[in-house]
Scaffold this active site. Sequence first.
Site, mmCIF file in Angstrom:
data_model
loop_
_atom_site.group_PDB
_atom_site.id
_atom_site.type_symbol
_atom_site.label_atom_id
_atom_site.label_comp_id
_atom_site.label_asym_id
_atom_site.label_seq_id
_atom_site.Cartn_x
_atom_site.Cartn_y
_atom_site.Cartn_z
ATOM 1 N N ASP A 77 31.559 31.344 39.504
ATOM 2 C CA ASP A 77 31.245 33.282 38.512
ATOM 3 C C ASP A 77 29.838 32.791 38.717
ATOM 4 O O ASP A 77 28.974 33.186 39.156
ATOM 5 C CB ASP A 77 32.426 32.423 37.144
ATOM 6 C CG ASP A 77 33.274 34.838 37.567
ATOM 7 O OD1 ASP A 77 31.958 35.554 37.719
ATOM 8 O OD2 ASP A 77 33.894 35.037 37.637
ATOM 9 N N ASP A 90 31.526 30.726 20.371
ATOM 10 C CA ASP A 90 33.036 30.040 20.258
ATOM 11 C C ASP A 90 32.996 29.462 21.534
ATOM 12 O O ASP A 90 33.856 28.473 21.880
ATOM 13 C CB ASP A 90 34.262 31.496 20.453
ATOM 14 C CG ASP A 90 34.049 33.347 20.179
ATOM 15 O OD1 ASP A 90 33.504 32.385 18.827
ATOM 16 O OD2 ASP A 90 34.400 33.606 19.986
ATOM 17 N N HIS A 115 31.190 38.265 33.402
ATOM 18 C CA HIS A 115 32.351 37.933 33.743
ATOM 19 C C HIS A 115 33.141 36.937 33.949
ATOM 20 O O HIS A 115 33.716 36.500 33.758
ATOM 21 C CB HIS A 115 32.640 38.692 35.710
ATOM 22 C CG HIS A 115 34.116 38.402 35.797
ATOM 23 N ND1 HIS A 115 34.359 36.991 36.803
ATOM 24 C CD2 HIS A 115 35.309 38.973 36.033
ATOM 25 C CE1 HIS A 115 35.211 37.900 37.192
ATOM 26 N NE2 HIS A 115 36.159 38.517 37.262
ATOM 27 N N ALA A 158 43.628 32.034 47.399
ATOM 28 C CA ALA A 158 45.181 32.565 46.558
ATOM 29 C C ALA A 158 45.685 32.385 47.420
ATOM 30 O O ALA A 158 47.428 31.688 46.948
ATOM 31 C CB ALA A 158 45.560 33.949 45.574
ATOM 32 N N VAL A 200 47.153 25.953 46.166
ATOM 33 C CA VAL A 200 46.250 27.086 45.386
ATOM 34 C C VAL A 200 47.865 27.371 44.531
ATOM 35 O O VAL A 200 48.619 28.338 45.261
ATOM 36 C CB VAL A 200 45.155 27.664 45.946
ATOM 37 C CG1 VAL A 200 45.175 28.681 44.942
ATOM 38 C CG2 VAL A 200 43.973 27.009 46.559
ATOM 39 N N SER A 230 41.406 38.289 37.168
ATOM 40 C CA SER A 230 40.879 37.457 37.032
ATOM 41 C C SER A 230 41.512 37.074 35.378
ATOM 42 O O SER A 230 41.020 35.784 35.627
ATOM 43 C CB SER A 230 39.039 38.254 36.731
ATOM 44 O OG SER A 230 38.558 38.296 37.830
#
Length: 370
Positions: free
Chosen positions: A59, A67, A93, A196, A201, A248
Site C-alpha cells: 500500500d 496503536d 491509506h 479480486a 483470491v 479497501s
Amino acid sequence: MTWPRVSIAMVALAAITLVAPSRSEADPSRGPQWHVGYLRIGAAHAVNEGDGVVVAVPDSGVDPHPDLRNNVLAGVDVIPGGVGDGRRDEDGHGTGMAGLIAAHGHGDREGAIGVAPRAKILPIYASPPHQDGDSEALAEAVEYAVSRHVDVISISAAGGAGTRLQQAVKEAIQADIVVVAGAGNTTRSSLVGYPASEPGVIAVGGVDSHGNHAAISVTGPQIDVVAPAVEIYSTGINGGYRVGTGTSDATAIVAGAAALIRSKFPNLPAQEVAHRLTATAIDKGPPGRDDEYGYGVIDLVAALTADIPPLGFETPSITAPPATAAEEENDGNSTARGLVTLGVLLAAGGGYLVWRRRRRGDDPPPRISR
C-alpha cells in the site's frame, strides 16, 4: 488504465485527525468503530487474537502509529520515496488498512482496535501518496511478500491484470498464502477488478452499518464475502485517525479475519481458510450466493468456532449452480460452495480476464486504484 486504491478516504478524510475513542466506546456499535460491535470482534478475541500470523500490506506504507506499536515489521519500499522499510506513510491509506487488521490500541482503554491485534504487519510501500499505483509495483510487492513467507496478503486495490501481477498472485496462491483483495468501488468501475477477479483470491465487497449492500461496492459473480465498508474508523498518519469508505476497508477487515483463522488453525491450508470464511458467512440477499453479498457477511466467531467439514475435491462439475442456504444446512460436504469461493468461476469471469489481458506488449503497466 487506472489502478486506484479502493477507498475514498484519501480524497476527503485522510488528513483528518480525530479524537481517539476509548475502548469502551469502540467495542459497542455506538462508537466510532461501529464495525467492531457489528462483527462481535470482542467475542472473537476471546477465542483468538491472531498470534503468530504475518499479514503483508502492499500500500502507501504504514506509519508507526501508537496503536500499532510493536506490530509493524521492517518491510520494503518497491518504489522510490520511502525510508526503505515500508514504515512511513504520507497518505494514510496503508496505515488505515494496517490498523483495521492489527491495531491494539494504547493504554488500558484508548485507541483503535483491529480484527487481529496480535498479528504482525509486513508493510510494503508500493503506492505513491495520493496517487494511483501501477501493476508492476504491486507485482513486486506480492513477490516480496511470497519471499517472506507471509500468511496473508491484504490488497486494498483493484485494476487491470498485468502479466507480471497475474504471475505474482498465482505464485502467492501456490505458496499457500491467503490472498484477499477488494472488489473495487463504483466510483471507478462497475466490474470486479484484479486481483479480486483471480481464481483463488478472496474477493471482498462491502456493506453499510445496517448490513445492507454498500452503494460504493461493485458487484459481480466473483464476490466471495462482504464486510463493513462505510465510514470505517481506523489509524491514520501522525498518530491520528482516519475514516474511510470503500472496499479497501472491507478487504483489510477480511484479511484480519483470515489472520484469526490461520492463528487458530495453523495447519489449515489457504483454500480451507477461504472455505471457512464463506461457509460461516451470514447469508444476505437471495438465499445462497449472489453478486452483491457473495456468500454473506463474515462471521468472525463462527469462523473460529464452527465445526466445518473440510473442503472436498470430488466435487460435481464447476458449472453446477451454487447450493442454496437450506441445501447447505443439510449437506455437510459444502464442497460446491467452497470451490466457488475459491474463484472457480471461469465461465462468469473468464471474459473479463481475457479482456484485461488484451494489451499491447509495449503498453505501460496498468494503474492501480485504492
